[in-house]
Design a protein around this motif. Sequence first.
Motif, PDB file in Angstrom:
ATOM      1  N   ALA A 164       0.884  -1.051  -0.054  1.00 53.14           N
ATOM      2  CA  ALA A 164      -0.549  -0.027  -0.181  1.00 53.14           C
ATOM      3  C   ALA A 164       0.779   1.257  -0.116  1.00 53.14           C
ATOM      4  CB  ALA A 164      -0.770  -0.148   0.935  1.00 53.14           C
ATOM      5  N   ALA A 165      -0.008   2.287  -0.585  1.00 52.51           N
ATOM      6  CA  ALA A 165       0.535   3.534  -0.228  1.00 52.51           C
ATOM      7  C   ALA A 165      -0.232   4.392  -0.539  1.00 52.51           C
ATOM      8  CB  ALA A 165       1.896   3.463  -1.941  1.00 52.51           C
ATOM      9  N   SER A 166       0.590   6.116  -0.075  1.00 51.30           N
ATOM     10  CA  SER A 166      -0.660   6.872   0.271  1.00 51.30           C
ATOM     11  C   SER A 166       1.061   8.313  -0.464  1.00 51.30           C
ATOM     12  CB  SER A 166      -1.105   7.349   1.111  1.00 51.30           C
ATOM     13  OG  SER A 166       0.244   7.521   2.433  1.00 51.30           O
ATOM     14  N   THR A 242      -9.228  21.769  -8.817  1.00 57.33           N
ATOM     15  CA  THR A 242      -8.157  22.280  -7.523  1.00 57.33           C
ATOM     16  C   THR A 242      -8.137  21.497  -6.871  1.00 57.33           C
ATOM     17  OG1 THR A 242      -9.778  23.815  -7.138  1.00 57.33           O
ATOM     18  CG2 THR A 242      -7.928  24.434  -8.863  1.00 57.33           C
ATOM     19  N   HIS A 243      -8.482  20.610  -6.585  1.00 60.61           N
ATOM     20  CA  HIS A 243      -9.136  18.987  -4.900  1.00 60.61           C
ATOM     21  C   HIS A 243      -8.795  18.097  -6.598  1.00 60.61           C
ATOM     22  CE1 HIS A 243      -8.548  17.920  -1.204  1.00 60.61           C
ATOM     23  NE2 HIS A 243      -9.785  17.416  -1.823  1.00 60.61           N
ATOM     24  N   ILE A 244      -7.817  17.214  -6.678  1.00 61.70           N
ATOM     25  CA  ILE A 244      -8.110  15.554  -6.600  1.00 61.70           C
ATOM     26  C   ILE A 244      -7.806  14.440  -6.266  1.00 61.70           C
ATOM     27  CG2 ILE A 244      -7.097  14.588  -8.735  1.00 61.70           C
ATOM     28  CD1 ILE A 244      -6.767  17.875  -8.940  1.00 61.70           C
ATOM     29  N   SER A 245      -8.895  13.735  -5.621  1.00 65.26           N
ATOM     30  CA  SER A 245      -8.557  12.692  -5.036  1.00 65.26           C
ATOM     31  C   SER A 245      -8.548  11.277  -5.736  1.00 65.26           C
ATOM     32  CB  SER A 245      -8.866  12.152  -4.189  1.00 65.26           C
ATOM     33  OG  SER A 245      -8.512  12.980  -2.525  1.00 65.26           O
ATOM     34  N   GLY A 246      -7.358  10.114  -6.352  1.00 66.79           N
ATOM     35  CA  GLY A 246      -7.202   9.462  -6.641  1.00 66.79           C
ATOM     36  C   GLY A 246      -7.039   7.671  -5.557  1.00 66.79           C
ATOM     37  N   THR A 257      -3.054   5.687  -2.691  1.00 69.82           N
ATOM     38  CA  THR A 257      -3.826   6.553  -2.956  1.00 69.82           C
ATOM     39  C   THR A 257      -3.110   8.240  -3.041  1.00 69.82           C
ATOM     40  OG1 THR A 257      -3.674   6.954  -0.123  1.00 69.82           O
ATOM     41  CG2 THR A 257      -5.631   5.529  -0.972  1.00 69.82           C
ATOM     42  N   ILE A 258      -3.879   8.641  -3.291  1.00 74.29           N
ATOM     43  CA  ILE A 258      -2.958  10.546  -3.908  1.00 74.29           C
ATOM     44  C   ILE A 258      -4.026  11.330  -3.679  1.00 74.29           C
ATOM     45  CG2 ILE A 258      -3.605   9.792  -5.933  1.00 74.29           C
ATOM     46  CD1 ILE A 258      -0.669  11.359  -6.022  1.00 74.29           C
ATOM     47  N   THR A 259      -3.960  13.221  -3.260  1.00 78.01           N
ATOM     48  CA  THR A 259      -4.501  13.660  -2.579  1.00 78.01           C
ATOM     49  C   THR A 259      -3.525  15.071  -3.472  1.00 78.01           C
ATOM     50  OG1 THR A 259      -6.571  13.234  -1.500  1.00 78.01           O
ATOM     51  CG2 THR A 259      -6.023  15.597  -2.175  1.00 78.01           C
TER      52      THR A 259
END
Length: 382
Positions: A164-166, A242-246, A257-259
């Motif tokens: 897992a990674a963030s 301007t705000h992206i989560s994935g 996960t990335i924000t």
Amino acid sequence: MSLLVRPQIQNNVGGVQVKKVKVGIIGCGNISSVYFEAGSKFNILEIVACADLDLARAQDKAEEFHIPKACSVEELLADPEIEIVVNLTIPSAHAEIHMRALEAGKHTYGEKPLAIELEDAQRILAFAKSKGLLVGSAPDTFLGGGIQTCRKLIDDGWIGKPIAASACMMSRGPESFHPNPDFLYQKGAGPMFDIGPYYLAAFVNLIGPVRRIAGAAQTTFHERMVTCEPNYGRKFPVETPTHISGTLEFENGAIGTITTSFDVWGTRSPNIEIHGTEGSLIVPDPNQFGGTVYLKRRDYAEFKEVPLTHGFTSNSRGLGLMDMAYAIRNGTEHRADGEFAYHVLELMHGFFISSEEGKYYETKSTCKKPEPFLLDMQKNGF
Ligand SMILES: NC(=O)c1ccc[n+]([C@@H]2O[C@H](COP(=O)([O-])OP(=O)(O)OC[C@H]3O[C@@H](n4cnc5c(N)ncnc54)[C@H](O)[C@@H]3O)[C@@H](O)[C@H]2O)c1
């Protein structure tokens, strides 16, 4: 040929010095100074000319960094001595300048992103391949001592199998320090395209390519205001999310996960964490070359700081370019290459496509994990 052959040994085979690679820089704006410095930092590079739409800018840089020629883009591309064109223009000009450089028979290396549109990037890579030319792209921060140390820890099994990674890059945006931030809120920028490449390149370098992603993106504020001088109070429109989560599913089964955000006032979330079956790793800021690495294995009570094993810990932009120059001379592969940059670009687009379509985006590209740097590269004058 393997990348594990030491370039510094190849640079001086039997006492014969490998010929320098002559470089021309197109785009002489803010970021260019560090690339001009790369000419004296890395033995293999020789910067022989620079160009800009604004010739005076090119002339100023030529004078400051003792570059023999400041000229038009056309003249630079027509110079038969130049082997690599370094493309430091704004994102909307990246594709055109890359193509023109390739059409002129030059290898090309540029700032991120490789291009804004995937189709343009595909055209660049296909044309380069057909001509036997190399394409490279920033970010190359993943070649710095911070992330290379993390890569070695992972490769040597210190956290076991990554599962897992963030990643988190959240701020209130660049308008508090950038006097003209408008372009950073247009297509091809925003937090995902402007800063996301550093995080995604680190992910792909540390864990590997990604097979599918999901994203949610919003444009929280449709107008922003410059909050630094000399343009304090000037309002401008926002034309990109301007705000992206994935979420990301890596080919090796790990989940990430990335924000990325220009909308929040503060965060204490670490830049990047990688979790494995045997331990966890805190990765330093992927927009820098150095930083502090922390490791917690299953038998540690707390995270422990790990001394950096690799060099290039200060601002070493141009490292990927240097690596490409050695690849040209030695017939090897290079690390920050077009295939890697394309995969990162596809991921950025994928978050937006997934958000718009409301379903997973399956990636169509893949890439190799770039070979790690050797431990003693910098010490030996690489
Ligand atoms: N400034 C930074 O801190 C920074 C950091 C990392 C990456 N980058 C990246 O570097 C690139 C350049 O950023 P910058 O901050 O130096 O921008 P900038 O606007 O300061 O400079 C860009 C330069 O390119 C020139 N230019 C634009 N189109 C051109 C064309 N078609 N032909 C010739 N010259 C052209 C402009 O005249 C300008 O001098 C961008 O892709 C950006 O994402 C910038």
